[in-house]
Design a protein around this motif. Structure first.
Motif, PDB file in Angstrom:
ATOM      1  N   LYS A   1      23.998  91.619  49.451  1.00 29.86           N
ATOM      2  CA  LYS A   1      23.551  92.146  48.186  1.00 29.86           C
ATOM      3  C   LYS A   1      24.051  92.658  47.132  1.00 29.86           C
ATOM      4  CE  LYS A   1      19.243  93.584  49.183  1.00 29.86           C
ATOM      5  NZ  LYS A   1      18.952  93.459  50.596  1.00 29.86           N
TER       6      LYS A   1
ATOM      7  N   THR B   1      18.801  99.116  43.487  1.00 23.90           N
ATOM      8  CA  THR B   1      17.452 100.154  44.031  1.00 23.90           C
ATOM      9  C   THR B   1      17.214  99.899  45.063  1.00 23.90           C
ATOM     10  OG1 THR B   1      15.650  97.348  44.342  1.00 23.90           O
ATOM     11  CG2 THR B   1      16.234  98.099  41.859  1.00 23.90           C
TER      12      THR B   1
ATOM     13  N   ALA C   1      19.606 102.512  45.825  1.00 25.15           N
ATOM     14  CA  ALA C   1      19.766 103.322  46.277  1.00 25.15           C
ATOM     15  C   ALA C   1      18.499 104.408  45.873  1.00 25.15           C
ATOM     16  CB  ALA C   1      21.081 103.825  45.547  1.00 25.15           C
TER      17      ALA C   1
ATOM     18  N   TYR D   1      15.713 104.703  46.572  1.00 26.41           N
ATOM     19  CA  TYR D   1      14.547 104.573  47.735  1.00 26.41           C
ATOM     20  C   TYR D   1      15.473 105.403  48.931  1.00 26.41           C
ATOM     21  CZ  TYR D   1      11.772 100.967  45.880  1.00 26.41           C
ATOM     22  OH  TYR D   1      10.662 100.886  44.858  1.00 26.41           O
ATOM     23  N   ARG D   2      16.947 105.534  48.427  1.00 27.19           N
ATOM     24  CA  ARG D   2      17.688 106.088  49.371  1.00 27.19           C
ATOM     25  C   ARG D   2      17.358 107.823  49.051  1.00 27.19           C
ATOM     26  NH1 ARG D   2      21.422 103.653  52.861  1.00 27.19           N
ATOM     27  NH2 ARG D   2      20.934 101.481  53.235  1.00 27.19           N
TER      28      ARG D   2
ATOM     29  N   ARG E   1      24.617 107.230  51.781  1.00 26.19           N
ATOM     30  CA  ARG E   1      24.493 105.793  53.265  1.00 26.19           C
ATOM     31  C   ARG E   1      24.617 106.162  54.530  1.00 26.19           C
ATOM     32  NH1 ARG E   1      23.415 102.342  49.420  1.00 26.19           N
ATOM     33  NH2 ARG E   1      24.091 102.572  47.537  1.00 26.19           N
TER      34      ARG E   1
ATOM     35  N   SER F   1       9.440 103.923  51.580  1.00 26.77           N
ATOM     36  CA  SER F   1       9.743 102.732  50.660  1.00 26.77           C
ATOM     37  C   SER F   1       8.107 102.521  51.319  1.00 26.77           C
ATOM     38  CB  SER F   1      10.252 102.024  50.597  1.00 26.77           C
ATOM     39  OG  SER F   1      10.621 101.309  52.358  1.00 26.77           O
TER      40      SER F   1
ATOM     41  N   ARG G   1      14.310  94.724  47.596  1.00 23.66           N
ATOM     42  CA  ARG G   1      13.586  93.931  47.997  1.00 23.66           C
ATOM     43  C   ARG G   1      12.459  92.850  47.281  1.00 23.66           C
ATOM     44  NH1 ARG G   1      16.454  95.742  50.251  1.00 23.66           N
ATOM     45  NH2 ARG G   1      17.192  96.749  52.430  1.00 23.66           N
ATOM     46  N   ASP G   2      11.776  93.540  46.128  1.00 24.17           N
ATOM     47  CA  ASP G   2      10.878  93.247  45.531  1.00 24.17           C
ATOM     48  C   ASP G   2      11.177  92.896  43.870  1.00 24.17           C
ATOM     49  OD1 ASP G   2      11.445  95.681  45.205  1.00 24.17           O
ATOM     50  OD2 ASP G   2       9.362  96.355  44.548  1.00 24.17           O
TER      51      ASP G   2
ATOM     52  N   ASP H   1      10.750  96.540  56.686  1.00 29.05           N
ATOM     53  CA  ASP H   1      10.625  96.349  55.115  1.00 29.05           C
ATOM     54  C   ASP H   1       9.859  95.150  54.640  1.00 29.05           C
ATOM     55  OD1 ASP H   1      12.424  97.834  55.271  1.00 29.05           O
ATOM     56  OD2 ASP H   1      13.980  96.692  54.224  1.00 29.05           O
TER      57      ASP H   1
ATOM     58  N   ARG I   1       5.321  95.290  55.990  1.00 30.88           N
ATOM     59  CA  ARG I   1       4.775  96.670  55.043  1.00 30.88           C
ATOM     60  C   ARG I   1       3.234  96.117  54.362  1.00 30.88           C
ATOM     61  NH1 ARG I   1       9.954  97.985  51.870  1.00 30.88           N
ATOM     62  NH2 ARG I   1       9.540  96.776  49.905  1.00 30.88           N
TER      63      ARG I   1
HETATM   64  O1   DC Z   1      19.116  97.899  50.034  1.00 31.86           O
HETATM   65  P1   DC Z   1      19.386  99.286  50.347  1.00 31.86           P
HETATM   66  O2   DC Z   1      19.361  98.767  51.942  1.00 31.86           O
HETATM   67  O3   DC Z   1      19.624 100.637  49.779  1.00 31.86           O
HETATM   68  O4   DC Z   1      17.596 100.009  50.803  1.00 31.86           O
HETATM   69  C1   DC Z   1      17.064 101.004  51.369  1.00 31.86           C
HETATM   70  C2   DC Z   1      15.740 100.416  51.701  1.00 31.86           C
HETATM   71  O5   DC Z   1      15.007 100.614  50.415  1.00 31.86           O
HETATM   72  C3   DC Z   1      15.260  99.433  52.641  1.00 31.86           C
HETATM   73  O6   DC Z   1      15.311  99.572  53.928  1.00 31.86           O
HETATM   74  C4   DC Z   1      14.084  98.664  51.926  1.00 31.86           C
HETATM   75  C5   DC Z   1      13.532 100.104  50.462  1.00 31.86           C
HETATM   76  N1   DC Z   1      13.411  99.185  49.439  1.00 31.86           N
HETATM   77  C6   DC Z   1      12.329  98.197  49.408  1.00 31.86           C
HETATM   78  O7   DC Z   1      11.280  98.655  49.680  1.00 31.86           O
HETATM   79  N2   DC Z   1      12.563  98.243  47.691  1.00 31.86           N
HETATM   80  C7   DC Z   1      13.639  97.142  47.234  1.00 31.86           C
HETATM   81  N3   DC Z   1      13.139  97.117  46.160  1.00 31.86           N
HETATM   82  C8   DC Z   1      14.698  98.418  47.209  1.00 31.86           C
HETATM   83  C9   DC Z   1      15.141  98.832  48.405  1.00 31.86           C
END
Ligand code: DC
Length: 224
Positions: A16, A34, A36, A38-39, A90, A102, A129-130, A183, A186
């Motif tokens: 992505k 996005t 990043a 949550y990270r 990372r 998250s 994701r959302d 993911d 939830r």
């Molecule tokens: O895309 P990523 O792997 O960097 O996302 C890290 C975590 O954050 C992933 O396990 C799910 C969460 N996430 C989320 O719940 N909603 C988002 N919009 C982006 C990421």
């Protein structure tokens, strides 16, 4: 002012962010990662010794946390309480913590608000994701980008090896499957493919082909 928004959702490791970055460059849009954000929240929990699975403790922490995005030399930087934490987000440990934090509504509410305010006045391509379901439900183009878990694990293995890091493909595959499950299952804003998202399964496509395909769809929509 009318703005154009592109949402890209999908599981970890489907490409992505690299695809979104390329599309943003082609189109002259701002790219927002996005995940990043949550990270950064996951990293803060780890640093403070807070269990990312502990909803109460994480929700209390988020009340005194700020997460912002900034651009430096054209690259997105995540600011956690004002500190640029890009170099630290990372790792596998932070990936797992991000997925865990998250889940919590307090975390999502805070980050979604920040994400929406950033895109209110600009053409943005955002991945997560959302995005199509919650953050930008009115996005002009929505994609659901995915690939089989095996293909994603293999790509991740090659990526780590190219950086000279150790990579156990079977372990990576197990982690990918576990994160997909966490993911997607939830209660709050799970990873779903909304009905108006264009499905892009790039298991048999390289990055260039994936981008071209998506770019054609965006250009068609923009012309309308
Ligand atoms: O895309 P990523 O792997 O960097 O996302 C890290 C975590 O954050 C992933 O396990 C799910 C969460 N996430 C989320 O719940 N909603 C988002 N919009 C982006 C990421």
């Amino acid at each position: 002012m009318s703005v154009f928004h592109i949402a890209i959702d999908g599981p970890s490791g489907a490409g992505k962010s690299s695809t979104a970055k390329k599309l943003a460059k082609e189109l002259g849009f701002t790219y927002m990662d996005t995940g990043a954000m949550y990270r950064a929240v996951g990293l803060k929990a780890l640093r403070l010794g807070i269990d990312p699975m502990d909803e109460e403790a994480v929700s209390a922490m988020i009340g005194t946390t700020s997460v912002d995005l900034a651009l430096e030399a054209g690259e997105q930087q995540v600011l956690l309480d004002g500190e640029n934490v890009n170099p630290f987000i990372r790792t596998q440990e932070v990936s797992a913590a991000a997925s865990a934090v998250s889940k919590w509504a307090a975390v999502r509410t805070m980050l979604v608000e920040a994400q929406r305010s950033i895109c209110a006045t600009s053409d943005v391509i955002m991945d997560g994701r959302d995005i199509g379901s919650v953050v930008l439900p009115d996005a002009q183009v929505k994609f659901f980008l995915t690939a089989s878990p095996e293909v994603r694990a293999h790509r991740r293995t090659l990526e780590l090896q190219a950086r000279g890091e150790e990579a156990d493909e079977e372990k990576i595959l197990r982690e990918i499957i576990a994160r997909d499950e966490q993911d997607s299952s939830r209660a709050v804003s799970p990873l779903i493919r909304v009905p108006d998202a264009v499905l892009v399964d790039n298991s048999d496509m390289n990055e260039e082909e994936t981008c071209q395909w998506m770019l054609n769809i965006v250009r068609e929509r923009m012309a309308k």
